[in-house]
Design a protein around this motif. Structure first.
Motif: not given
Ligand SMILES: *[C@@H]1O[C@H](CO)[C@@H](O)[C@H](O)[C@H]1NC(C)=O
Ligand SMILES: *[C@@H]1O[C@H](CO)[C@@H](O)[C@H](O)[C@H]1NC(C)=O
Ligand SMILES: *[C@@H]1O[C@H](CO)[C@@H](O)[C@H](O)[C@H]1NC(C)=O
Length: 459
Positions: A107-113, A159-164
């Motif tokens: 998942t995108p969340e796990n990836f960023l973690k 995953l959106n670019a801004t989060n990355l």
């Molecule tokens: C991406 O950023 C938004 C806004 O800051 C946040 O609500 C969202 O949970 C983030 N998503 C992930 C995958 O970290």
């Protein structure tokens, strides 16, 4: 005695030809394939190959984190169970690949973690391995999947670019790395960096394509009925397999790959001066043994079987079905495949029409404006909140972007709409009757299940 040992150590360093200043830092790698299903074989094949490169060059498994659904090696479609290849007749690239995060954990969340070293956040998930890097460490990040403007897909979400970029900027602030190199293969991959990745945070990135180009798949395998690789990934990895990593710089690889990838424009981003360093700093310092090299060494002939078989990533399901129709022997099988192709095309029309209707609605019944918004494709995203909120609504209420990659192809009018000053509310407030859905239900998958015993699903 100690003296001698020191001398010997110095000699070893000199012999290995390492010219990069050794800062004592460690190398960490994160490899992500964000898709699933047989149609997308190539993404996991690319990432497995990347693992073999790092492994051969001495990067230990506890410093490599692999995220992939892992539904390919033992897929019922796989004529060679437990084996994944990345070029026709190529070696098994699946062997030994660590299964850190598979299935639903991709998942995108796990990836960023994982990337940002959130040990607590990953406790009890998969292997729990995260990048535990410090201020002198180097990180190599390889991401391969479907994409769209400002988006990198995952199997169940995106995953959106801004989060990355926010995550990477945060990591730089927290001194989680000395240098980072990213290689990204996805459609519109340049849009993950354009106007987003700072030029002064020691991050150097390559994208397979510009912000508004497709990336391309290649190596159609008619035994496996799928594509084995993606052009940018194949080109950088086959080059790496051929080279001495202590001699080739990032810059040289970029130039070479940019020249060889004729299907899209490979671009570099971020802190470009990092490109003077050798590949060995980011892909491993150990020399691969001769026999290991021989296994992976691609055959270089007159023609280029990768480029010759290249198709834009969105055309992959169509190309696979057409190839199967050409080779099918039974009339019934041909009919079933043609039916499948017809359904796939029909669903694509539905997705496109839905977006056009939504945009017309936003334009308030002004047809000139509506067609302008639908037609103008190459805007740079600057109004991120409008874009991400609208895309989210489209994903939540119309077409699941991860399960229906074709929906990724119709997002450009959303950029136009936002850049022309419309608001996300204009988009999200529309009546649901604006989207014509096929009778099958809420979220459309890009295909109907085939009648044959071989299942083809786009995701
Ligand atoms: C991406 O950023 C938004 C806004 O800051 C946040 O609500 C969202 O949970 C983030 N998503 C992930 C995958 O970290
Ligand atoms: C980014 O993506 C996530 C999905 O992973 C979404 O929940 C979030 O709202 C998006 N928006 C922003 C502003 O990042
Ligand atoms: C948009 O970009 C694509 C791919 O780079 C290009 O082929 C096309 O001509 C561009 N269109 C416009 C209107 O600039």
């Amino acid at each position: 005695m100690k003296w001698l040992a020191l001398l010997a150590a110095a000699a070893v360093v000199a012999l290995s030809g390492a010219q990069d200043t050794d800062d004592g830092g460690e190398l960490w790698a994160v490899l992500v394939a964000g898709s699933n299903t047989w149609f997308n074989y190539r993404h996991q094949a690319d990432v497995c190959h990347a693992y073999q490169i790092l492994h051969q060059h001495g990067v230990p498994d506890d410093h490599i984190i692999v995220m992939m659904v892992d539904d390919i090696a033992h897929n019922e479609e796989n004529p060679t169970p437990g084996v994944i290849i990345n070029r026709p007749g190529g070696p098994d690239v699946y062997k030994g690949v660590p299964k850190d995060y598979t299935g639903d954990d991709v998942t995108p969340e796990n990836f960023l973690k994982v990337l940002s070293g959130d040990v607590e956040g990953m406790k009890g998930v998969g292997s729990g391995k995260v990048v535990r890097s410090g201020p002198n460490d180097r990180i190599f990040l390889n991401m391969v999947d479907h994409g769209a403007p400002g988006i990198f897909a995952f199997p169940y979400d995106y995953l959106n670019a801004t989060n990355l970029t926010d995550t990477i900027i945060g990591m730089h602030r927290d001194q989680k790395f000395g240098e980072m190199v990213m290689y990204v293969e996805s459609c519109e991959s340049g849009s993950l960096f354009h106007n987003l990745l700072p030029k002064d945070i020691m991050v150097y990135a390559l994208s397979a394509s510009s912000p508004n180009q497709h990336s391309y798949a290649c190596y159609l395998d008619t035994d496996r009925d799928t594509y084995l690789g993606d052009v940018f990934s194949i080109k950088w990895m086959e080059d790496t397999d051929r080279e001495n990593l202590h001699h080739e710089t990032l810059k040289k690889q970029f130039k070479l790959v940019r020249k060889e990838v004729t299907t899209s424009t490979v671009m570099h981003w971020g802190e470009i001066r990092l490109d003077r360093q050798h590949l060995s700093k980011f892909m491993g310092k150990r020399q691969a043994s001769r026999s290991q090299q021989d296994v992976y060494l691609p055959i270089r002939g007159e023609d280029d079987p990768c480029l010759e078989s290249a198709v834009p990533s969105p055309d992959v399901p169509v190309a696979i079905l057409k190839s199967r129709i050409r080779r099918a022997k039974e009339v019934a099988e041909v009919d079933a495949l043609k039916e499948e192709l017809r359904h796939l095309r029909m669903n694509r029309v539905i997705v496109k029409v839905a977006m056009t209707r939504i945009i017309s609605h936003v334009a308030g019944g002004a047809p000139r404006m509506a067609s302008l918004l639908v037609a103008s494709g190459n805007h740079t995203i600057t109004r991120w909140p409008c874009y991400t909120a609208s895309v989210r609504a489209f994903h939540d209420h119309c077409f699941h972007l991860a399960k229906n990659p074709y929906a990724l192809r119709v997002l450009k009018p959303v950029i136009s709409m936002c850049e022309h000053g419309y608001k996300a509310e204009d988009f999200t407030a529309l009546p649901s009757s604006y989207v014509t859905r096929p009778a099958s239900g809420h979220r459309v998958k890009e295909r109907k299940r085939g009648e044959g015993n071989r299942r083809m699903r786009e995701r």
